[in-house]
Each structure stands twice: as structure tokens, then as C-alpha cells.
Design a protein around this motif. Sequence first.
Motif, PDB file in Angstrom:
ATOM      1  N   GLU A  64       0.015   7.686  10.108  1.00 25.09           N
ATOM      2  CA  GLU A  64      -0.924   7.095  11.552  1.00 25.09           C
ATOM      3  C   GLU A  64      -1.758   8.113  10.930  1.00 25.09           C
ATOM      4  O   GLU A  64      -3.536   7.704  11.159  1.00 25.09           O
ATOM      5  CB  GLU A  64      -0.298   7.348  12.157  1.00 25.09           C
ATOM      6  CG  GLU A  64      -1.403   6.577  13.466  1.00 25.09           C
ATOM      7  CD  GLU A  64       0.171   7.083  15.149  1.00 25.09           C
ATOM      8  OE1 GLU A  64      -0.760   6.911  16.471  1.00 25.09           O
ATOM      9  OE2 GLU A  64       1.112   7.046  14.566  1.00 25.09           O
ATOM     10  N   ASP A  65      -1.715   9.347  11.444  1.00 24.09           N
ATOM     11  CA  ASP A  65      -3.145  10.325  11.710  1.00 24.09           C
ATOM     12  C   ASP A  65      -4.086   9.612  10.456  1.00 24.09           C
ATOM     13  O   ASP A  65      -5.750   9.731  10.759  1.00 24.09           O
ATOM     14  CB  ASP A  65      -2.790  11.355  11.709  1.00 24.09           C
ATOM     15  CG  ASP A  65      -1.888  12.046  12.863  1.00 24.09           C
ATOM     16  OD1 ASP A  65      -1.615  11.139  13.181  1.00 24.09           O
ATOM     17  OD2 ASP A  65      -1.318  12.806  12.392  1.00 24.09           O
ATOM     18  N   TYR A  66      -3.728   9.750   9.535  1.00 24.52           N
ATOM     19  CA  TYR A  66      -4.997   9.559   7.781  1.00 24.52           C
ATOM     20  C   TYR A  66      -5.555   8.270   8.401  1.00 24.52           C
ATOM     21  O   TYR A  66      -7.249   7.902   8.230  1.00 24.52           O
ATOM     22  CB  TYR A  66      -4.089   9.527   7.020  1.00 24.52           C
ATOM     23  CG  TYR A  66      -4.981   9.186   5.672  1.00 24.52           C
ATOM     24  CD1 TYR A  66      -6.491  10.222   5.219  1.00 24.52           C
ATOM     25  CD2 TYR A  66      -5.408   7.886   4.736  1.00 24.52           C
ATOM     26  CE1 TYR A  66      -6.990  10.021   4.003  1.00 24.52           C
ATOM     27  CE2 TYR A  66      -6.645   7.798   4.038  1.00 24.52           C
ATOM     28  CZ  TYR A  66      -7.349   8.368   4.472  1.00 24.52           C
ATOM     29  OH  TYR A  66      -8.082   8.222   2.183  1.00 24.52           O
ATOM     30  N   ILE A  67      -5.056   6.697   8.535  1.00 26.94           N
ATOM     31  CA  ILE A  67      -5.015   5.114   8.452  1.00 26.94           C
ATOM     32  C   ILE A  67      -6.762   5.564  10.056  1.00 26.94           C
ATOM     33  O   ILE A  67      -7.223   4.471  10.142  1.00 26.94           O
ATOM     34  CB  ILE A  67      -4.701   4.528   8.364  1.00 26.94           C
ATOM     35  CG1 ILE A  67      -3.383   4.746   9.538  1.00 26.94           C
ATOM     36  CG2 ILE A  67      -4.275   4.689   7.484  1.00 26.94           C
ATOM     37  CD1 ILE A  67      -2.527   3.500   9.492  1.00 26.94           C
ATOM     38  N   THR A 107       0.903  -1.164   0.061  1.00 30.86           N
ATOM     39  CA  THR A 107      -0.100   0.225  -0.019  1.00 30.86           C
ATOM     40  C   THR A 107       0.850   1.466  -0.029  1.00 30.86           C
ATOM     41  O   THR A 107       2.133   1.761   0.568  1.00 30.86           O
ATOM     42  CB  THR A 107      -1.218   0.040   1.285  1.00 30.86           C
ATOM     43  OG1 THR A 107      -1.897  -1.032   1.438  1.00 30.86           O
ATOM     44  CG2 THR A 107      -1.468   1.802   1.416  1.00 30.86           C
ATOM     45  N   GLY A 108       0.465   2.391  -0.629  1.00 29.51           N
ATOM     46  CA  GLY A 108       0.976   3.595  -1.157  1.00 29.51           C
ATOM     47  C   GLY A 108      -0.119   4.624  -0.041  1.00 29.51           C
ATOM     48  O   GLY A 108      -1.162   4.662  -0.487  1.00 29.51           O
ATOM     49  N   PHE A 109       0.600   5.583   0.388  1.00 32.48           N
ATOM     50  CA  PHE A 109      -0.362   6.417   1.009  1.00 32.48           C
ATOM     51  C   PHE A 109       0.064   7.722   0.183  1.00 32.48           C
ATOM     52  O   PHE A 109       0.948   8.242   1.043  1.00 32.48           O
ATOM     53  CB  PHE A 109      -0.180   7.013   2.177  1.00 32.48           C
ATOM     54  CG  PHE A 109      -0.164   7.797   3.318  1.00 32.48           C
ATOM     55  CD1 PHE A 109      -1.285   8.156   2.906  1.00 32.48           C
ATOM     56  CD2 PHE A 109       0.028   8.645   4.081  1.00 32.48           C
ATOM     57  CE1 PHE A 109      -2.838   9.559   3.918  1.00 32.48           C
ATOM     58  CE2 PHE A 109      -0.486   9.930   4.826  1.00 32.48           C
ATOM     59  CZ  PHE A 109      -1.732  10.087   4.109  1.00 32.48           C
ATOM     60  N   LEU A 152       2.529  -1.682   7.156  1.00 32.28           N
ATOM     61  CA  LEU A 152       1.307   0.331   6.543  1.00 32.28           C
ATOM     62  C   LEU A 152       0.176   0.653   7.861  1.00 32.28           C
ATOM     63  O   LEU A 152       0.123   1.545   8.260  1.00 32.28           O
ATOM     64  CB  LEU A 152       1.325   0.547   5.574  1.00 32.28           C
ATOM     65  CG  LEU A 152       1.714   2.058   5.214  1.00 32.28           C
ATOM     66  CD1 LEU A 152       1.734   2.661   4.381  1.00 32.28           C
ATOM     67  CD2 LEU A 152      -0.352   2.011   5.059  1.00 32.28           C
ATOM     68  N   PHE A 153      -0.761  -0.430   8.548  1.00 37.53           N
ATOM     69  CA  PHE A 153      -1.406  -0.079   8.336  1.00 37.53           C
ATOM     70  C   PHE A 153      -1.529  -0.417   9.978  1.00 37.53           C
ATOM     71  O   PHE A 153      -1.897   0.114  10.865  1.00 37.53           O
ATOM     72  CB  PHE A 153      -2.938  -1.363   8.211  1.00 37.53           C
ATOM     73  CG  PHE A 153      -3.871  -0.403   6.951  1.00 37.53           C
ATOM     74  CD1 PHE A 153      -4.836   0.166   7.594  1.00 37.53           C
ATOM     75  CD2 PHE A 153      -3.374  -0.745   5.412  1.00 37.53           C
ATOM     76  CE1 PHE A 153      -5.389   0.899   5.923  1.00 37.53           C
ATOM     77  CE2 PHE A 153      -4.179  -0.280   4.969  1.00 37.53           C
ATOM     78  CZ  PHE A 153      -4.952   0.516   4.496  1.00 37.53           C
ATOM     79  N   GLU A 206       4.645   7.354   2.726  1.00 31.98           N
ATOM     80  CA  GLU A 206       4.792   6.346   2.862  1.00 31.98           C
ATOM     81  C   GLU A 206       3.888   5.510   2.110  1.00 31.98           C
ATOM     82  O   GLU A 206       3.461   4.985   1.407  1.00 31.98           O
ATOM     83  CB  GLU A 206       3.871   5.748   4.079  1.00 31.98           C
ATOM     84  CG  GLU A 206       4.880   4.853   5.608  1.00 31.98           C
ATOM     85  CD  GLU A 206       4.308   4.425   6.541  1.00 31.98           C
ATOM     86  OE1 GLU A 206       5.171   3.731   6.202  1.00 31.98           O
ATOM     87  OE2 GLU A 206       3.361   5.549   7.301  1.00 31.98           O
ATOM     88  N   TRP A 207       5.082   3.898   1.803  1.00 37.66           N
ATOM     89  CA  TRP A 207       5.008   2.609   0.775  1.00 37.66           C
ATOM     90  C   TRP A 207       5.417   1.472   1.646  1.00 37.66           C
ATOM     91  O   TRP A 207       6.863   1.242   2.177  1.00 37.66           O
ATOM     92  CB  TRP A 207       5.953   2.826  -0.330  1.00 37.66           C
ATOM     93  CG  TRP A 207       5.673   1.710  -1.135  1.00 37.66           C
ATOM     94  CD1 TRP A 207       6.284   0.685  -1.686  1.00 37.66           C
ATOM     95  CD2 TRP A 207       4.949   1.776  -2.302  1.00 37.66           C
ATOM     96  NE1 TRP A 207       6.993  -0.416  -2.034  1.00 37.66           N
ATOM     97  CE2 TRP A 207       5.033  -0.085  -2.987  1.00 37.66           C
ATOM     98  CE3 TRP A 207       3.354   1.539  -2.694  1.00 37.66           C
ATOM     99  CZ2 TRP A 207       4.742  -0.744  -3.393  1.00 37.66           C
ATOM    100  CZ3 TRP A 207       2.374   0.855  -3.812  1.00 37.66           C
ATOM    101  CH2 TRP A 207       3.099  -0.486  -3.755  1.00 37.66           C
TER     102      TRP A 207
END
Length: 287
Positions: A279-282, A252-254, A269-270, A262-263
Motif C-alpha cells: 500500500e505504501d509503495y503504490i 501483479t507481484g510487488f 492488489l492495486f 505480495e502477489w
Amino acid sequence: MIPKNSNVTSNVTIEETRIQETAKHEPAILNKDVENGYCEVKVENLNFFYGSVQALFNVTVKVQGKGVAALIGPSGCGKSTFLRVLNRMNDLIPGTRLDGKVSIHGKNIYAPNTDVVNLRKKVGMVFQHPNPFPKSIFDNIAYGPRIDGLKNKAVLTEIVETSLKGAALWDEVKDRLNEPALALSGGQQQRLCIARALGVKPRILLMDEPTSAIDPIATQRIEDLIRNLCTEYTIIIVTHNMQQAARISDHTGFFLQGKMIEWGGTSNLFTNPQDKRTEDYITGRFG
């Protein structure tokens, strides 16, 4: 989309068993590619512009052969722009330009002598909304091979059957191939579009939110189909549904504000993001 203030880590943990099961091929295929220095898609220092507006900033990433790579991030962050870079769909928009290098199968796809038509056969695309041609089911699949010069009816018939089977649609439509594709349900139309892409024998499938316009049952079928197809194809999918990314992807790429923040492996990643913005997004603090 995962609601704000929810604990996405616990949601991902629920999916962890499935992620581990579906990613079992990773050490055999993806890591081997890394060891050999080969990757299916290699993007280096990519900057992309719509006229004077910069949409992507210094994106560098390698996607290994086969498996599923998911791109997540808030609306307008550059995910779909990046996806369209990979088969030069952005060329159709006046005033666009890019700096950097994009290689597929080891070849720079923005080199002056690139055959863009052939590129788009090898790098197929499925869009957010199903877009079957106003033709029969058969003619939708046969369209690409016919444009490529194939006229043999027996060979076309074989391609249609193989493609529909690959898209898990054959059993539902095999007795009505001459009926209009637009008569199919939304989920069936999306699988038909996947079958149409398979008809020209691609190596890579790009999917731009392929389940956002269909119902949950059809979404499940598409997700199962993606996991089946990824043993033969490299699939790169844009999704706003982080739970979907957790379920079906190996990497996964953010994206945020045109940058790939991040990739990494999806599970890592999660559950253990390395960047605070990820971290803030997920975890739903923004998005």
C-alpha cells in the motif's frame, strides 16, 4: 511513475473497466490451470546470489499459463534479476548461484541435463532498449530459425511474415524487408525484437521494461500488442510504471529488497493490497 502523494487507488479505478475487460479470459484459462494443479512457471524458495551478495530471498510464486503477469517495485529490488532467472540469463554473469527450484512446464530448468539453448527458445526475452541485429529486417527474424538449422527459404519467409504480423509490424515493413533494421524507429525496433522472439515459437515472453525507452504513442502500441499476444503466450513483464501494470496485467507481484512482498490479481492488489508495504509503495509513500 505515479507521483508521490497521489491517490493511486483513484487512478486504478479509472482503469478498472479496462482491467475487467482485458482479464475476462482469466476464469476460463487461469483458474482452470489452478484447478488442474498446472502452472506455466513455478518458483519455490528461490534464493539468488551475486557472489557473496544475496539479491533474492525465499521467493515463491506460481504463474499460470497465458495472460500477463507484471512485476513492480523500486529500482534495485530484484525484479530484473528474478526475470533473468526464468531463462537462465544470469548464468552469463560469473559468480552467480541460486538455491531453490524453478520449474517451467513442469520441468526443473536448473537440473544438470537442461538444454539451456532450447530453454531460451521457449522462454524468449525482450529487453529495455531495442536491440535489433545490424542486419536486414528479414534476417533479424530469420536469425533464430537459421541457427536452429532451418534453411528452406519458403519456410523462413512464412516465419518472418507470421512473426511480424504477430508483432503488429507487418503492414509497416512488408515492402522493405531487405532494408536495415536499424533504420526503423525506436518503437518499430522494439516490435521487431518482439517479432524476433516470436520467430522461434516460444511459450513464454519475458519483457524487461520494454516501453521505458520509447515514446508514449509507441508505448500504447506495445501495450495493445501485449494484450493481444497474451491470449497465446504467457507474458511476464517488469515495469516501473504502475499505471501500465494496472492497464495490461492480470496478476501483479510487488518486490521489495529482494523479496516478493505480495502477489495477486492486479485489480485486487492495486485497490485492496494486503500488505502495508504494498500500500505504501503504490500510494507513493516511497519508491
